[in-house]
Design an enzyme around this catalytic site. Structure first.
Site, PDB file in Angstrom:
ATOM      1  N   LYS A 116    -102.956  29.726 -78.463  1.00  0.00           N
ATOM      2  CA  LYS A 116    -102.714  31.130 -78.800  1.00  0.00           C
ATOM      3  C   LYS A 116    -102.400  31.944 -77.548  1.00  0.00           C
ATOM      4  CE  LYS A 116    -105.386  31.579 -83.078  1.00  0.00           C
ATOM      5  NZ  LYS A 116    -105.766  30.193 -83.297  1.00  0.00           N
ATOM      6  N   GLU A 200    -108.608  39.917 -77.280  1.00  0.00           N
ATOM      7  CA  GLU A 200    -107.595  40.841 -77.788  1.00  0.00           C
ATOM      8  C   GLU A 200    -108.240  42.159 -78.171  1.00  0.00           C
ATOM      9  OE1 GLU A 200    -105.784  39.118 -81.174  1.00  0.00           O
ATOM     10  OE2 GLU A 200    -104.377  37.889 -80.038  1.00  0.00           O
ATOM     11  N   ARG A 292     -96.278  24.856 -89.693  1.00  0.00           N
ATOM     12  CA  ARG A 292     -96.421  23.979 -90.859  1.00  0.00           C
ATOM     13  C   ARG A 292     -96.170  24.799 -92.110  1.00  0.00           C
ATOM     14  NH1 ARG A 292    -101.272  25.863 -92.804  1.00  0.00           N
ATOM     15  NH2 ARG A 292    -102.782  26.599 -91.259  1.00  0.00           N
TER      16      ARG A 292
END
Length: 665
Positions: A116, A200, A292
């Site tokens: 990430k 974050e 995916r």
């Protein structure tokens, strides 16, 4: 196109891929663990082969074993489904090295998104909006705490290599940071094998909106509109819909363009999902790309009329995308919910066991069922406890909501506890109906979605009456086949000399015994329990439909029965209970009077936080278990001294096993 595809997955996605391949005349090979020998995907495939033990690490995560089966039995492509190895870059490369096609993005694209932290840096460089934060490699607690102070609170700690809501913590003040960091890192290490985290800024009251993208090997990338997944509990999606009721046309266009830009940044091929967090102001930020197919892809298929698995097969075979961006359709509104074997009233504790009866609505152009389980199948302790996905479509959102309520009302499960009642309350809640729900709403207001402590008197009366009518019908049938059908002992009217008969009944409702006294027969009864006294007249049970007059008011219910289990539904809500012997005693608590802590379900002990002789307080965490993809903190039922710890870290324990004993008070 391919001649033979191996599906490296299980459950409903494996069944979904098998059915899509069949439409193209493609032979399918399934793989299965010891726990899945009788699973539906094994029965549906043309061939199926075992690959190891029940735990994922012993089977579905064994890329070498899966590739060997594919090579031995002539597969020219492998479809990874979602979960397990679907986002494993090394597996994608190994499939290619073995001379087969991986039906998904390349290993190099996955690696760009596998972290990430790296993904955020890459997206920022490509001009995709990202949330301010820290993504550096220095993971020392002191530096992370310093960066947290720089970013400001509230903030989110996220596992850099993860997904599915695992390894995420919200921290609202500095004093909580280090403890939450340790918890997040431990969960990430157990779930993903790596404990790197990123920080974050936490966006308050956010919406979760994702864009389905598709790329081909000819450099084309388009998006197939958005899905909103803002109804979440602990970062796990509960309800998904398309289109988003929040987006304006301008915001939809901007987010779609950003998602395509993100795809080009990593040379993306095949199906992927770009996930964004959206502030109430409409400002949106990149979260991640799931490399995916997503669990919620059916809502995109229902609103576009496209078969995304077929697109995956075509793109993987080297064909260009079937459509250009301007040709992507959007019709009506679709909603998806997931039926889980879990107990919402016990903190959504996952369940397992045989589905003795599973009744789902009949599929139609408005209702779709994706399931890897049928009646008689077992929900395993080793995998995600999802039973089925219900997907509905209609011309607009209000009608789609009504379709979903109707589909849930027609669903019935006997065996493990399920979340059907929770979903029914969710679909009627103003935050969903008015499309104002944000990603934290369920966690903040969970009590609004759980049943009331007291059962609805009308529903309980309907359940009792359906039980009485069924018993009377059974008695008549037995009398009719006996040697003396005219015997007074075969009568069902409860006649007694000198007084009217009191018929004692007992039902198990949410772990408590409810005792009911019934007088009457043939559809006319007086029912009494606790302080309630209700008069029922003219009750008739025809198939699954029960009609009656309750206190003079006509009512109609749908009734589901299996063995001693009853479920009644009035069109708005349901009540499920079990008939038990009239004089059965209330079950004693399983905690040994507060002296023992037991395993609530089978699982693995990942952390022991107490030791014999230690003084502990009520509610103090003693152990942490991992079961069915979630961590369970087991706490002391009272203050006392630990007498014994009967489990070690790494032990696999059965349900109800005694893990900790406390000294007698």
């Amino acid at each position: 196109m391919f001649s033979t595809v191996l599906i490296a997955n299980r459950g409903e996605i494996a069944c979904r891929v098998i059915r899509s391949c069949r439409q193209w005349g493609i032979r399918t090979i399934a793989v299965y663990s010891e726990a899945d020998a009788d699973a539906q995907h094994v029965r549906l495939a043309d061939e199926a082969y075992p690959i190891g033990g029940p735990r994922p690490a012993e089977s579905y995560l064994r890329g070498d074993a899966i590739i060997e089966v594919a090579r031995t039995h002539g597969a020219d492509a492998i479809h990874p489904g979602y979960g397990f190895l679907s986002e494993n870059a090394d597996f994608a490369d190994a499939v290619a090295a073995a001379g087969m096609v991986f039906i998904g993005p390349s290993g190099s694209s996955m690696r760009k998104m596998g972290s990430k932290a790296g993904a955020k840096d890459l997206m920022a460089a490509a001009g995709v909006p990202v949330v301010p934060g820290y993504t550096g490699e220095d993971q020392s607690p002191a530096l992370l705490a310093s960066e947290a102070d720089r970013i400001g609170y509230p903030l989110m700690i996220k596992a850099a290599h993860g997904g599915g809501g695992k390894g995420m913590r919200i921290v609202r003040e500095p004093g909580e940071f280090l403890a939450q960091l340790e918890s997040c890192q431990r969960e990430a290490r157990n779930a993903f094998g790596r404990d790197r985290v990123l920080l974050e800024r936490y966006v308050e009251s956010p919406r979760h909106i994702e864009i389905q993208i598709f790329g081909d090997s000819h450099g084309n990338i388009i998006h197939l509109n958005e899905r909103e997944c803002s109804a979440q509990r602990r970062y796990q999606k509960v309800l998904e819909e398309s289109p988003s009721p929040f987006l304006t046309p301008a915001l939809r266009q901007a987010m779609g363009a950003a998602a395509v830009k993100a795809g080009h940044a990593i040379d993306y091929v095949n199906a992927g999902t770009v996930e964004f967090i959206v502030a109430p102001s409409g400002e949106f930020f990149f979260m991640e790309i799931n490399t995916r197919l997503q669990v919620e892809h059916p809502v995109t298929e229902m609103t576009t009329g496209l078969d995304l698995v077929a697109w995956q097969l075509q793109v993987a075979a080297g064909q260009p995308l079937p459509l250009q961006q301007a040709q992507v359709p959007q019709h009506g509104h679709a909603i998806e919910v997931r039926l889980y074997a879990e107990d919402p009233e016990a903190g959504f504790l996952p369940g397992s066991g045989k589905c003795r009866q599973l009744r789902l609505p009949t599929p139609s152009r408005h209702v779709r069922i994706d399931s890897g389980i049928v009646s008689g199948d077992t929900v395993s302790i080793f995998y995600d406890p999802m039973i089925a996905k219900l997907i509905v479509w209609d011309q607009d959102r209000p009608r789609a909501l009504a379709r979903m309520r109707q589909a849930l009302a027609q669903s019935y499960i006997v065996g493990p506890k399920s979340n059907i009642g929770f979903l029914e309350r969710l679909l009627r809640h103003p935050a969903v109906v008015e499309a104002t729900i944000d990603t934290g709403y369920l966690d903040r207001h969970l009590d609004e979605f759980l049943p009331q402590a007291e059962a609805d008197p009308a529903l309980l009366a309907a359940a009792v009456v359906s039980h009485l009518l069924t018993e009377e019908q059974r008695a008549r049938q037995q009398a009719a086949t006996s040697t003396d059908p005219g015997s007074p002992w075969a009568a069902t009217d409860g006649w007694r000399l000198g007084h009217s008969h009191q018929h004692p009944l007992a039902f198990l409702l949410r772990g408590e015994i409810v005792r009911v006294q019934a007088q009457g027969d043939a559809g006319d009864y007086r029912l009494q329990w606790d302080e309630q006294s209700l008069q029922v007249e003219g009750a008739r049970l025809t198939g699954d439909a029960l009609s009656l007059r309750l206190q003079g008011q006509g009512k109609r219910f749908t009734v589901f029965t299996a063995d001693n289990h009853l479920s009644v539904h009035d069109g708005q809500q349901r009540l499920s209970l079990e008939a038990v012997p009239a004089y059965q005693r209330q079950q004693q608590g399983v905690d040994g009077g507060g002296h023992r802590v037991t395993a609530p379900m089978p699982g693995r002990v990942v952390l022991v936080k107490a030791k014999p002789g230690e003084q502990v307080s009520a509610g103090q965490e003693l152990l942490v278990m991992e079961a069915m993809k979630m961590e369970l903190a087991l706490k002391s039922p009272r203050a006392g001294v630990v007498k014994a710890i009967d489990a070690r870290e790494g032990d696999f324990v059965e349900a109800d096993a005694v893990l900790v004993s406390l000294e007698q008070e």
